[in-house]
Design a protein around this motif. Sequence first.
Motif: not given
Length: 227
Positions: A1-13, A26-31, A45-51
């Motif tokens: 799986m490709i581990r993804v961290l989502v970073v955005d100041d807008d909670v809805r987005v 193949e993708f999963t959100v780790v944080g 902490g999560h060591r994502p593959d993609l941010v």
Amino acid sequence: MIRVLVVDDDVRVARNHQELVESVPEFTVVGVAHTAAAALTQVRGHRPDLVLLDLHLPDASGLSVMRALRSSTESGTPQPDFLMITAVRDIAQVRSAVHGGAVHYLLKPFPLSVLRDQLERFAVARRQMQGQGEATQQDVDRLFGLLRPPAARSLPKGLTATTVDLVAGVLREAEGELSAAEVAERSGVSRVTARRYLEHLCADGRAELRMRYGSAGRPEHLYRWVV
């Protein structure tokens, strides 16, 4: 799986992007993070593959997050890739993101299908980069082509982006392999047209062709989505 961290100041987005990422195989959100400080903490902490990194954050810029992680990553520790997602259109910011190592830069607002397309291309490119052996120039060109912005890639003469998306959608949603005739029936285009677009998707690295040989006659061409 490709581990993804989502970073955005807008909670809805951020929630929309999280749901989209989790819908792609193949993708999963780790944080999910809404500040630069939280992003730095979660990456370590999560060591994502993609941010998926927004540039406009309340406590610091996304560029500063990327620079901090690039400079502080321990030797030998895999670094995450960065896909910048932002409304910031300043060309200097774009240049800094590219020089900092961002694999792509998406400008808000954009259809979620554009993000899906970029994730799928990232998955294919990452899979190919994990292969063994020496790369040919063709391999290098294909990898860079997969990660280039869609608008910068020229389609073969006679092909349109709309029909590419249509045929890709049919193949993506199929359970298993499809022939050109089956793709044509489901998409509403001619068999010849379907075959041309399928060949383009194979050359683009998003589909694969398998030849099925019968007892007589020509082999059947079967296509499947590879992401």
